[in-house]
Design an enzyme around this catalytic site. Structure first.
Site, short mmCIF file in Angstrom:
data_model
loop_
_atom_site.label_atom_id
_atom_site.label_comp_id
_atom_site.label_asym_id
_atom_site.label_seq_id
_atom_site.Cartn_x
_atom_site.Cartn_y
_atom_site.Cartn_z
N ARG A 80 5.18 -63.68 24.90
CA ARG A 80 3.91 -63.93 25.60
C ARG A 80 3.75 -62.99 26.79
O ARG A 80 4.73 -62.56 27.38
CB ARG A 80 3.89 -65.35 26.16
CG ARG A 80 3.85 -66.41 25.12
CD ARG A 80 3.91 -67.78 25.76
NE ARG A 80 2.72 -68.06 26.56
CZ ARG A 80 2.63 -69.05 27.42
NH1 ARG A 80 3.67 -69.87 27.62
NH2 ARG A 80 1.53 -69.26 28.10
N GLU A 118 -5.00 -70.65 25.88
CA GLU A 118 -3.68 -70.89 26.46
C GLU A 118 -2.85 -71.63 25.41
O GLU A 118 -3.12 -72.78 25.10
CB GLU A 118 -3.88 -71.69 27.75
CG GLU A 118 -2.62 -71.94 28.52
CD GLU A 118 -1.86 -70.66 28.85
OE1 GLU A 118 -2.47 -69.70 29.35
OE2 GLU A 118 -0.64 -70.61 28.58
N SER A 119 -1.85 -70.95 24.88
CA SER A 119 -1.12 -71.50 23.74
C SER A 119 -0.37 -72.79 24.08
O SER A 119 -0.24 -73.67 23.22
CB SER A 119 -0.16 -70.46 23.17
OG SER A 119 0.73 -70.01 24.16
N GLU A 161 -12.92 -61.44 18.37
CA GLU A 161 -14.16 -62.21 18.59
C GLU A 161 -14.93 -61.72 19.81
O GLU A 161 -16.04 -62.15 20.05
CB GLU A 161 -13.82 -63.71 18.71
CG GLU A 161 -13.15 -64.16 19.99
CD GLU A 161 -11.67 -63.83 20.07
OE1 GLU A 161 -11.17 -63.05 19.23
OE2 GLU A 161 -11.01 -64.33 21.00
N HIS A 194 -8.36 -59.70 20.77
CA HIS A 194 -9.47 -60.65 20.56
C HIS A 194 -10.61 -60.03 19.74
O HIS A 194 -11.58 -59.54 20.32
CB HIS A 194 -10.04 -61.07 21.92
CG HIS A 194 -9.14 -61.94 22.70
ND1 HIS A 194 -9.19 -63.32 22.65
CD2 HIS A 194 -8.14 -61.65 23.55
CE1 HIS A 194 -8.27 -63.83 23.44
NE2 HIS A 194 -7.62 -62.84 24.01
N CYS A 203 -4.53 -63.94 19.61
CA CYS A 203 -3.90 -64.04 20.93
C CYS A 203 -3.12 -65.35 21.07
O CYS A 203 -2.06 -65.49 20.47
CB CYS A 203 -4.93 -63.83 22.02
SG CYS A 203 -4.20 -63.32 23.57
N ILE A 215 -6.11 -59.46 26.43
CA ILE A 215 -6.17 -60.25 27.67
C ILE A 215 -4.88 -61.07 27.77
O ILE A 215 -4.65 -61.98 26.97
CB ILE A 215 -7.39 -61.20 27.67
CG1 ILE A 215 -8.69 -60.42 27.46
CG2 ILE A 215 -7.44 -62.00 28.98
CD1 ILE A 215 -9.90 -61.29 27.18
N ARG A 216 -4.05 -60.75 28.73
CA ARG A 216 -2.74 -61.42 28.88
C ARG A 216 -2.11 -61.60 27.48
O ARG A 216 -1.67 -62.68 27.08
CB ARG A 216 -2.87 -62.76 29.60
CG ARG A 216 -3.28 -62.58 31.06
CD ARG A 216 -3.32 -63.90 31.82
NE ARG A 216 -4.28 -64.83 31.24
CZ ARG A 216 -3.95 -65.94 30.60
NH1 ARG A 216 -2.70 -66.31 30.49
NH2 ARG A 216 -4.88 -66.71 30.09
N1 GLN Z 1 -1.24 -65.61 27.59
C1 GLN Z 1 -1.87 -66.60 26.77
C2 GLN Z 1 -0.84 -67.53 26.14
O1 GLN Z 1 0.31 -67.30 26.26
C3 GLN Z 1 -2.69 -65.96 25.68
C4 GLN Z 1 -3.86 -65.23 26.30
C5 GLN Z 1 -5.08 -65.20 25.45
O2 GLN Z 1 -5.22 -65.92 24.45
N2 GLN Z 1 -6.01 -64.41 25.89
O3 GLN Z 1 -1.19 -68.48 25.50
#
Ligand code: GLN
Length: 207
Positions: free
Chosen positions: A119, A56-57, A186, A184, A87, A148-149
């Site tokens: 984002r 989560e940034s 990883e 990702h 991400c 992922i998101r």
């Molecule tokens: N949506 C997340 C963000 O804005 C990033 C998602 C992720 O790292 N898988 O930080």
């Protein structure tokens, strides 16, 4: 010969996965390297390359400015240390960040890469998915990319090289010593993105 040391910023996110992938990448390359967690400015100054995780940034941004790793990382990157942001880590590198719904987020980032990111750019319908990407820079074989998101890169500056696109969306970039992916690497078995970082480290520090 000195041993390359890669740090994984361990404030929040998928730290263990990046450590495992970096170890595997060193093994596949036949390089005797180390990988370790990095949590303080002092530790930032004792590595040759850094990975900024997914997660989560906003949380990574807040924690890193409170414990002063943010400034230390920024300085090291500006001095040429290679970095890979995946991400949320890509978002951390960006100079400007938008949210699909909320507009400009003004969250704290390193602001070192000349990119504008959005984002959560794939929306709710496609929050998470896997796809095969063409990334010519790392070879002909397609790369299994897990989103992922995920963010996308909306704008790039003149120094930025596009490494991969998904349709018309930019999802991987490079700017000199910095690599950023919206997905990702990883979470796969494919170490080629991690190897790219390690190769940059060995070039920059002549290891
Ligand atoms: N949506 C997340 C963000 O804005 C990033 C998602 C992720 O790292 N898988 O930080």
């Amino acid at each position: 010969m000195k041993t390359p040391v890669i740090g994984v910023l361990a404030l929040q996110g998928d730290v263990e996965e990046h450590i495992a992938m970096t170890k595997l990448a060193f093994k596949e390359m036949g390089v005797d390297g180390h990988v370790r967690q990095v949590k303080s400015a002092e530790e930032v100054n004792a590595i040759h390359g850094l990975i900024i995780t997914g997660g989560e940034s906003t949380v990574i941004g807040r924690l890193s400015s409170v414990n002063q790793t943010l400034q230390a990382i920024k300085q090291r990157i500006q001095d040429g240390m290679p970095v890979l942001g995946t991400c949320a880590g890509l978002i951390m590198l960006a100079k400007k960040v938008y949210d699909r719904v909320l507009g400009e987020t003004k969250q704290s980032t390193l602001g070192v890469m000349d990119i504008v990111v959005e984002r959560n750019a794939f929306g709710r319908q496609r929050e998470s998915f896997e796809t095969e990407l063409e990334i010519p820079k790392i070879g002909e074989k397609k790369f299994k990319a897990v989103f992922i998101r995920a963010p996308v890169i909306r704008e790039i500056g003149p120094e930025v090289e596009v490494m991969a696109k998904l349709g018309n969306k930019i999802v991987a970039v490079q700017q000199h010593n910095m690599i950023g992916t919206a997905f990702h690497p990883e979470l796969t078995e494919d170490t080629r993105i991690h190897q790219l970082l390690i190769n940059k480290v060995m070039n920059v520090y002549k290891l």
